[in-house]
Design a protein around this motif. Sequence first.
Motif, PDB file in Angstrom:
ATOM      1  N   ALA A 343      29.706 108.159 134.092  1.00  0.00           N
ATOM      2  CA  ALA A 343      30.294 107.019 134.818  1.00  0.00           C
ATOM      3  C   ALA A 343      30.229 107.268 136.322  1.00  0.00           C
ATOM      4  N   LYS A 344      30.499 108.510 136.710  1.00  0.00           N
ATOM      5  CA  LYS A 344      30.468 108.822 138.142  1.00  0.00           C
ATOM      6  C   LYS A 344      29.031 108.756 138.669  1.00  0.00           C
ATOM      7  N   LYS A 345      28.120 109.375 137.924  1.00  0.00           N
ATOM      8  CA  LYS A 345      26.724 109.452 138.361  1.00  0.00           C
ATOM      9  C   LYS A 345      26.106 108.050 138.472  1.00  0.00           C
ATOM     10  N   GLN A 346      26.235 107.276 137.392  1.00  0.00           N
ATOM     11  CA  GLN A 346      25.617 105.944 137.411  1.00  0.00           C
ATOM     12  C   GLN A 346      26.366 105.029 138.393  1.00  0.00           C
ATOM     13  N   GLY A 347      27.685 105.227 138.491  1.00  0.00           N
ATOM     14  CA  GLY A 347      28.482 104.412 139.412  1.00  0.00           C
ATOM     15  C   GLY A 347      28.076 104.658 140.863  1.00  0.00           C
ATOM     16  N   ASP A 348      27.843 105.924 141.211  1.00  0.00           N
ATOM     17  CA  ASP A 348      27.413 106.253 142.586  1.00  0.00           C
ATOM     18  C   ASP A 348      26.086 105.567 142.889  1.00  0.00           C
ATOM     19  N   HIS A 349      25.202 105.586 141.907  1.00  0.00           N
ATOM     20  CA  HIS A 349      23.886 104.960 142.082  1.00  0.00           C
ATOM     21  C   HIS A 349      24.024 103.438 142.277  1.00  0.00           C
ATOM     22  N   LEU A 350      24.867 102.843 141.438  1.00  0.00           N
ATOM     23  CA  LEU A 350      25.110 101.394 141.498  1.00  0.00           C
ATOM     24  C   LEU A 350      25.656 101.000 142.875  1.00  0.00           C
ATOM     25  N   LEU A 351      26.637 101.765 143.324  1.00  0.00           N
ATOM     26  CA  LEU A 351      27.287 101.494 144.607  1.00  0.00           C
ATOM     27  C   LEU A 351      26.279 101.633 145.759  1.00  0.00           C
ATOM     28  N   LYS A 352      25.427 102.670 145.657  1.00  0.00           N
ATOM     29  CA  LYS A 352      24.454 102.942 146.718  1.00  0.00           C
ATOM     30  C   LYS A 352      23.431 101.804 146.801  1.00  0.00           C
ATOM     31  N   ARG A 353      22.920 101.409 145.619  1.00  0.00           N
ATOM     32  CA  ARG A 353      21.893 100.354 145.603  1.00  0.00           C
ATOM     33  C   ARG A 353      22.447  99.029 146.120  1.00  0.00           C
TER      34      ARG A 353
END
Length: 445
Positions: A343-353
């Motif tokens: 959740a953290k890993k994919q969430g960071d990616h989502l937020l960045k994009r």
Amino acid sequence: MATYPRIVVSPPGPVARSFLEKDEQSLSPSYERYYPLVVESAQDCIVRDVDGNEYIDFNAGAACMNVGHNHPKIVSAIKNQCDRFLHYSNAGFYYKEVIQLAEKLAEITPGTFEKKTYFGNSGTEAIEAAVKLAKWHTRKQLLLGFVGAFHGLTVGALSITASKPVQRRHFLPLMPGVVHVPFPYCYRCPFKLGHPECHCWCVDFIEEFVLQKYVSAEDLAAIVFEPIQGEGGCVLPPPEYFPRLKRLADKFGLLLIDDEVQSGVGRTGKWFAIEHWGVEPDIICCAKALASGLPLGATVAKANIMDWTAGSHASTFGGNPLSCSAAIAVIDVIKEEKILENAKKQGDHLLKRLSALGEECELIGDVRGKGLMVGVELIEDKESKKPASRKATDIMTRSWKRGVALVTCGASTLQMSPPLTINRETLDVALEIVEDVITEVSRET
Ligand SMILES: Cc1ncc(COP(=O)(O)O)c(C=O)c1O
């Protein structure tokens, strides 16, 4: 090569339409549907409708399917429980599933102190129980709540909810004694201040105005809050907010009731969102994702606070064995499959994009969130910051028609809350579509 989403007939297709007519004739018109998605089945991050369309689920069944739809271990736990017994009210008897779940909740909720748990059937019931418990324990009647909050729609919970006027209209008066104060919504500060220069005036405001001019702290039982307002628009307080609120609560002897119905059970990359602020609440409410789609609400409190007597609160089905067996499996699966990390890993990616898109897209005012609880607030233009509500609805509907089932929250925020099991490839496929639709709508005037 991604095989999802798969749109075989423009939704809503003919089968879906036939159900919509019947729905209108026989169901309460109080339900507020986002769009006509009629679900046939679901597996992990994919939802299939009755016409055979397959969508990437960016809504996770109202933020309930954190471990993905129909996780085999959850289904098997439910089936095993079905074979043993379906019900034997916890309100009047005993069974081991509630006890085991209460022990697991005590482990995963913040704070190493002893805890006790009350089980109900929903998020709303978890709040109702928390409010009644706070009143019982403190013998005080007043509560502090927040503008923009959503805690449910039964009379007690609705008294603290302050999300949309339609939810309260014609139902007043509700439970008396709730005082609403502004939530730290920094993108639209209710005091028109800027963070960090404001020094969190919204906390001092409670002490200097509310407690000095309006209500006596001696009559206040608790402060009820969502760590991240979900329905209110994925609104995220600054880092020092909750530590400051906790100091205020300690100074005046107020309980902190933390509503984690939406943000809990791993949604933000931690078991409970309040952990991001390092605060240990007195009472935590959770529901939604706890039993992976089966009805369950839990009110977890410090053991010395949960001191009400037998008969003071209960419900026939609360903590039913099917839901508890599912919830025990949910907690095990989150640990075994390292779902918080994902959740953290994919969430960071989502937020960045999405933040990168926000830099160049006039329609995006703010991108915020933690883990896989992310909101994209849409505005008419960066100067006026007027909420682009119609465009948000338009983007939601077009994204769905192209195969990403997402919803809106607040006045004009797109809510990104897929199952926490989502992998990078599926996330990127969904993001391509959503970003494309946002860009398309922003170019139309
Ligand atoms: C933060 C929060 N609290 C309480 C509730 C009410 O939960 P339920 O719909 O399960 O009664 C919700 C539902 O969306 C919620 O988001």
